[in-house]
Design a protein around this motif. Structure first.
Motif, mmCIF file in Angstrom:
data_model
loop_
_atom_site.group_PDB
_atom_site.id
_atom_site.type_symbol
_atom_site.label_atom_id
_atom_site.label_comp_id
_atom_site.label_asym_id
_atom_site.label_seq_id
_atom_site.Cartn_x
_atom_site.Cartn_y
_atom_site.Cartn_z
ATOM 1 N N GLU A 92 0.825 -1.213 0.000
ATOM 2 C CA GLU A 92 0.000 0.000 0.000
ATOM 3 C C GLU A 92 0.858 1.261 0.000
ATOM 4 O O GLU A 92 0.560 2.239 -0.692
ATOM 5 C CB GLU A 92 -0.939 0.005 1.214
ATOM 6 C CG GLU A 92 -1.965 -1.118 1.241
ATOM 7 C CD GLU A 92 -2.985 -1.023 0.115
ATOM 8 O OE1 GLU A 92 -3.094 0.045 -0.524
ATOM 9 O OE2 GLU A 92 -3.683 -2.032 -0.120
ATOM 10 N N LEU A 93 1.942 1.259 0.777
ATOM 11 C CA LEU A 93 2.797 2.444 0.856
ATOM 12 C C LEU A 93 3.470 2.753 -0.475
ATOM 13 O O LEU A 93 3.721 3.922 -0.779
ATOM 14 C CB LEU A 93 3.865 2.252 1.945
ATOM 15 C CG LEU A 93 3.363 2.160 3.387
ATOM 16 C CD1 LEU A 93 4.538 2.057 4.337
ATOM 17 C CD2 LEU A 93 2.484 3.357 3.746
ATOM 18 N N ALA A 94 3.730 1.740 -1.258
ATOM 19 C CA ALA A 94 4.375 1.955 -2.562
ATOM 20 C C ALA A 94 3.486 2.774 -3.487
ATOM 21 O O ALA A 94 3.976 3.392 -4.444
ATOM 22 C CB ALA A 94 4.716 0.611 -3.198
ATOM 23 N N LYS A 95 2.185 2.813 -3.198
ATOM 24 C CA LYS A 95 1.227 3.558 -4.045
ATOM 25 C C LYS A 95 0.710 4.810 -3.348
ATOM 26 O O LYS A 95 -0.101 5.539 -3.920
ATOM 27 C CB LYS A 95 0.045 2.649 -4.394
ATOM 28 C CG LYS A 95 0.406 1.365 -5.115
ATOM 29 C CD LYS A 95 -0.822 0.488 -5.348
ATOM 30 C CE LYS A 95 -1.304 -0.155 -4.061
ATOM 31 N NZ LYS A 95 -2.430 -1.109 -4.286
ATOM 32 N N ALA A 96 1.121 5.045 -2.094
ATOM 33 C CA ALA A 96 0.491 6.078 -1.268
ATOM 34 C C ALA A 96 1.224 7.414 -1.320
ATOM 35 O O ALA A 96 2.428 7.484 -1.618
ATOM 36 C CB ALA A 96 0.407 5.596 0.174
ATOM 37 N N ASP A 97 0.490 8.455 -1.004
ATOM 38 C CA ASP A 97 1.058 9.799 -0.828
ATOM 39 C C ASP A 97 1.249 10.128 0.648
ATOM 40 O O ASP A 97 2.151 10.879 1.014
ATOM 41 C CB ASP A 97 0.136 10.848 -1.452
ATOM 42 C CG ASP A 97 -0.050 10.659 -2.939
ATOM 43 O OD1 ASP A 97 0.929 10.852 -3.668
ATOM 44 O OD2 ASP A 97 -1.169 10.294 -3.368
ATOM 45 N N ILE A 98 0.350 9.600 1.480
ATOM 46 C CA ILE A 98 0.317 9.948 2.904
ATOM 47 C C ILE A 98 0.157 8.675 3.729
ATOM 48 O O ILE A 98 -0.643 7.794 3.381
ATOM 49 C CB ILE A 98 -0.887 10.871 3.236
ATOM 50 C CG1 ILE A 98 -0.845 12.166 2.414
ATOM 51 C CG2 ILE A 98 -0.963 11.156 4.736
ATOM 52 C CD1 ILE A 98 0.162 13.184 2.865
ATOM 53 N N LEU A 99 0.890 8.593 4.842
ATOM 54 C CA LEU A 99 0.662 7.566 5.850
ATOM 55 C C LEU A 99 0.306 8.261 7.153
ATOM 56 O O LEU A 99 1.028 9.164 7.606
ATOM 57 C CB LEU A 99 1.901 6.698 6.056
ATOM 58 C CG LEU A 99 1.834 5.701 7.239
ATOM 59 C CD1 LEU A 99 0.733 4.671 7.023
ATOM 60 C CD2 LEU A 99 3.180 5.026 7.469
ATOM 61 N N ILE A 100 -0.815 7.862 7.766
ATOM 62 C CA ILE A 100 -1.225 8.384 9.073
ATOM 63 C C ILE A 100 -1.046 7.279 10.108
ATOM 64 O O ILE A 100 -1.521 6.154 9.908
ATOM 65 C CB ILE A 100 -2.692 8.853 9.065
ATOM 66 C CG1 ILE A 100 -2.898 9.972 8.042
ATOM 67 C CG2 ILE A 100 -3.111 9.331 10.454
ATOM 68 C CD1 ILE A 100 -4.354 10.389 7.875
#
Length: 304
Positions: free
Chosen positions: A95-103
């Motif tokens: 998921e992080l490989a496609k994400a802009d933001i991690l909360i």
């Protein structure tokens, strides 16, 4: 269809992908706000406790109040990932490989144990931003705490009564969604991610600023001292009167039979008593009508 008098909803986060690991209230409430602003939102939860009913969630909020959990997660894709396992880590990093933001809402020590501290993430995903929700800022981030303790710290707890809502958590959720917007502005300008920390204790302190400034202390204009800004009893309930500005105070005084609507008069016990006596003779229905007819800001309530 949108009314010609209404502004269309802005979707500044359209095209933004937000992944959240944050549980309970601040994180999910922030995710709800991000989704409303157009973001694509994914939330990964831990597995539900052993023995849970079918369909149970790993987020404690779903146990406390399922309806609240469901509302905050409308339109959010919810998955399960045990981050203490290799499988869970792989799920997260896909998921992080496609994400802009991690909360996140882990303590810093927990983030380090999970391999999710900022230096590691930034090296793996330079464009990814991390919004870390913590209890207190800086060196205090690993201290135990909750909404109630942060409100108490900011002098928002009265006597033995619980506050009427979760001010620190909800204020923190707004600060988190604001941090998402800030991070995306930087990413679009500079092409790289940012680290932002949101402390719930600071959210409570921000909401408490009027109290810290003395604005709402007993006897001040919005602390009960102004006759036009109080909660009064009426004939069949209560009325929250907010006739603070001079033109509103003048309108209230005109119907209550007070001849002097100056600030000195409105801050006097005598004026307060005249208005109290007047309101005690009126029903909620009459006062609701009066509010519209005479342009007086008030809201009637049932008896407590």
């Amino acid at each position: 269809m949108t009314s010609p008098l209404q502004s269309p909803a802005l979707r500044p986060l359209k095209g933004t992908r937000v992944v959240s690991l944050a549980l309970n209230l601040p994180g999910p409430a922030a995710l709800m706000r991000c989704r409303q602003m157009g973001a694509t939102c994914v939330k990964l939860e831990p597995p539900p406790p052993v023995g849970s009913a079918p369909g149970a969630s790993g987020d404690p909020m779903s146990w406390y109040k399922r309806a609240a959990y469901d509302e905050m997660h409308q339109g959010v894709r919810v998955g399960v990932a045990d981050l203490k396992t290799e499988k869970g880590q792989k799920t997260l990093h896909r998921e992080l490989a496609k994400a802009d933001i991690l909360i996140t809402s882990f303590r810093p020590s927990a983030l380090r144990k999970l391999g999710l501290e900022w230096k590691v993430l930034h090296k793996l995903y330079p464009a990814l931003s991390l919004i870390a929700i913590v209890g207190a800022p800086g060196d205090r981030a690993d201290e135990p705490g909750h909404d109630l303790t942060y409100q108490a710290e900011s002098d928002l707890v009265t006597g033995l009564d619980l506050p009427p809502t979760l001010y620190a958590d909800m204020g923190g959720s707004l600060m988190t969604s604001e941090a998402v917007l800030q991070a995306m502005l930087v990413q679009r300008q500079k092409g790289k991610g940012s680290y932002l920390e949101v402390a719930l204790s600071e959210a409570a302190a921000y909401l408490a600023l009027p109290r810290a400034w003395g604005v709402t202390q007993d006897g001040e204009a919005v602390g009960g001292g102004h006759a036009g800004y109080r909660v009064y009893p009426c004939k069949d309930g209560r009325v929250a009167m907010a006739a603070l500005e001079p033109h509103f105070a003048k309108a209230l005084c005109a119907v209550a039979g007070v001849t002097d609507a100056s600030i000195e008069s409105m801050m006097s016990l005598a004026t307060r008593q005249v208005i109290a006596d007047y309101l005690l003779t009126k029903t909620r229905k009459v006062l609701d009508k009066l509010s519209l007819e005479k342009d007086i800001p008030l809201y009637t309530l049932p008896q407590s």
